[in-house]
Motif scaffolding. Sequence first.
Motif, PDB file in Angstrom:
ATOM      1  N   PRO A 190     -46.205 -77.062  10.642  1.00  0.00           N
ATOM      2  CA  PRO A 190     -45.684 -78.129   9.776  1.00  0.00           C
ATOM      3  C   PRO A 190     -45.125 -79.314  10.548  1.00  0.00           C
ATOM      4  N   GLU A 191     -44.477 -79.041  11.676  1.00  0.00           N
ATOM      5  CA  GLU A 191     -43.857 -80.135  12.444  1.00  0.00           C
ATOM      6  C   GLU A 191     -44.880 -81.050  13.114  1.00  0.00           C
ATOM      7  N   GLU A 192     -46.154 -80.658  13.119  1.00  0.00           N
ATOM      8  CA  GLU A 192     -47.183 -81.510  13.708  1.00  0.00           C
ATOM      9  C   GLU A 192     -48.089 -82.151  12.661  1.00  0.00           C
ATOM     10  N   ALA A 193     -47.643 -82.120  11.407  1.00  0.00           N
ATOM     11  CA  ALA A 193     -48.463 -82.684  10.322  1.00  0.00           C
ATOM     12  C   ALA A 193     -48.693 -84.181  10.513  1.00  0.00           C
ATOM     13  N   SER A 194     -47.643 -84.914  10.912  1.00  0.00           N
ATOM     14  CA  SER A 194     -47.790 -86.361  11.100  1.00  0.00           C
ATOM     15  C   SER A 194     -48.728 -86.669  12.261  1.00  0.00           C
ATOM     16  N   LYS A 195     -48.590 -85.923  13.338  1.00  0.00           N
ATOM     17  CA  LYS A 195     -49.475 -86.112  14.485  1.00  0.00           C
ATOM     18  C   LYS A 195     -50.923 -85.831  14.095  1.00  0.00           C
ATOM     19  N   LYS A 196     -51.113 -84.839  13.269  1.00  0.00           N
ATOM     20  CA  LYS A 196     -52.455 -84.457  12.819  1.00  0.00           C
ATOM     21  C   LYS A 196     -53.111 -85.590  12.036  1.00  0.00           C
ATOM     22  N   VAL A 197     -52.375 -86.199  11.120  1.00  0.00           N
ATOM     23  CA  VAL A 197     -52.908 -87.315  10.334  1.00  0.00           C
ATOM     24  C   VAL A 197     -53.204 -88.509  11.240  1.00  0.00           C
ATOM     25  N   LYS A 198     -52.284 -88.785  12.147  1.00  0.00           N
ATOM     26  CA  LYS A 198     -52.466 -89.915  13.060  1.00  0.00           C
ATOM     27  C   LYS A 198     -53.722 -89.742  13.908  1.00  0.00           C
ATOM     28  N   LEU A 199     -53.918 -88.556  14.460  1.00  0.00           N
ATOM     29  CA  LEU A 199     -55.092 -88.322  15.304  1.00  0.00           C
ATOM     30  C   LEU A 199     -56.380 -88.265  14.488  1.00  0.00           C
ATOM     31  N   PHE A 200     -56.274 -87.860  13.217  1.00  0.00           N
ATOM     32  CA  PHE A 200     -57.466 -87.937  12.364  1.00  0.00           C
ATOM     33  C   PHE A 200     -57.908 -89.378  12.194  1.00  0.00           C
ATOM     34  N   PHE A 201     -56.970 -90.278  11.820  1.00  0.00           N
ATOM     35  CA  PHE A 201     -57.324 -91.685  11.646  1.00  0.00           C
ATOM     36  C   PHE A 201     -57.909 -92.259  12.937  1.00  0.00           C
ATOM     37  N   ALA A 202     -57.307 -91.906  14.066  1.00  0.00           N
ATOM     38  CA  ALA A 202     -57.800 -92.405  15.350  1.00  0.00           C
ATOM     39  C   ALA A 202     -59.213 -91.893  15.634  1.00  0.00           C
ATOM     40  N   TYR A 203     -59.404 -90.602  15.438  1.00  0.00           N
ATOM     41  CA  TYR A 203     -60.726 -89.995  15.686  1.00  0.00           C
ATOM     42  C   TYR A 203     -61.786 -90.593  14.766  1.00  0.00           C
ATOM     43  N   ALA A 204     -61.455 -90.696  13.480  1.00  0.00           N
ATOM     44  CA  ALA A 204     -62.428 -91.184  12.506  1.00  0.00           C
ATOM     45  C   ALA A 204     -62.787 -92.643  12.763  1.00  0.00           C
TER      46      ALA A 204
END
Length: 339
Positions: A190-204
């Motif tokens: 849960p504590e890495e949810a924001s990082k996950k979204v950020k890296l998704f946008f970057a990757y996509a």
Amino acid sequence: MARKGSSMRLTSSRVSSLLISMFATFASFYVAGRLWQESQTRVHLIKELDRVTGQGKSAISVDDTLKIIACREQKKTLAALEIQLSAARQEGFVSKTPKHTDGTETKKRPLVVIGIMTSLGNKKKRDAVRQAWMGTGSASLKKIETEKGVIARFVIGRSANKGDSMDKGIDAENSQTDDFIILDDVVEAPEEASKKVKLFFAYAADRWDAQFYAKSIDNIYVNIDALGSTLAAHLENPRAYIGCMKSGEVFSEPNQKWYEPEWWKFGDKKAYFRHAYGEMYVITHALARFVSINRNILHSYAHDDVSTGSWFVGLDVKHVDEGKFCCSAWSSEAICAGV
């Protein structure tokens, strides 16, 4: 014979006179045009001189003169591009699939890339999403991409114990469905949810040149037809942040469900700034590129929707409060609802 020769010389003389007259006329037009263009340039330079000096008592430098001329050329180029863009819009933005010079069709730009946040133990939810709207396998993914301009992928990180059975299970599932974005630098927590979204946008943004990028979750249904028609209305907004906007209380007690460890940053009234609900929201290509470029310095708060909103607070971004993204209020025109 003398009369015939005299007639031929007269005809030749008339043709020569006509050609000389035409050449003189064209030359006159050319010289007049050049003089007019140069006079316009001089008028523009005089105006710039007056603007720079105030009274026109001193001369601008050669560099400034060249810059002024270059600006004029750029304005002409921009005007031509605006005319082309206007014509394209009148034809429905893109009237046909563009083609290369050899006649082969170019690849159509995707409308939106949807990243569906999922977790290691959520296979049943993923299967429900596949059955409800996404489809299963490469053929289904290709179909909605070709027909709807929609690219959809599940987004997941790695187990805290990398390479364990849970990671292997995801790899095996992906080998069958080919519908994952696996972020190796994200631990599923849960504590890495924001990082996950950020890296998704970057990757996509780095992989697909789409008009929009959407964050979703694995327990909602997405109406991709309604999504497409809604996003089409915002194609002319280069920096749009679209979702079901909200603001509310910042929870400062550790025992509260939505506790925010950095609550003190939100002021004495403990209220969040305006941001989109985390179930689903969309950003434009320019904003996704901004996230990609600045991924290492963008701050993450406890909740991904707050984090995403914070990245755009200081930017010239259009916040679009779109009720169709309020997934809990399902209607026939809604974009999302619980599965």
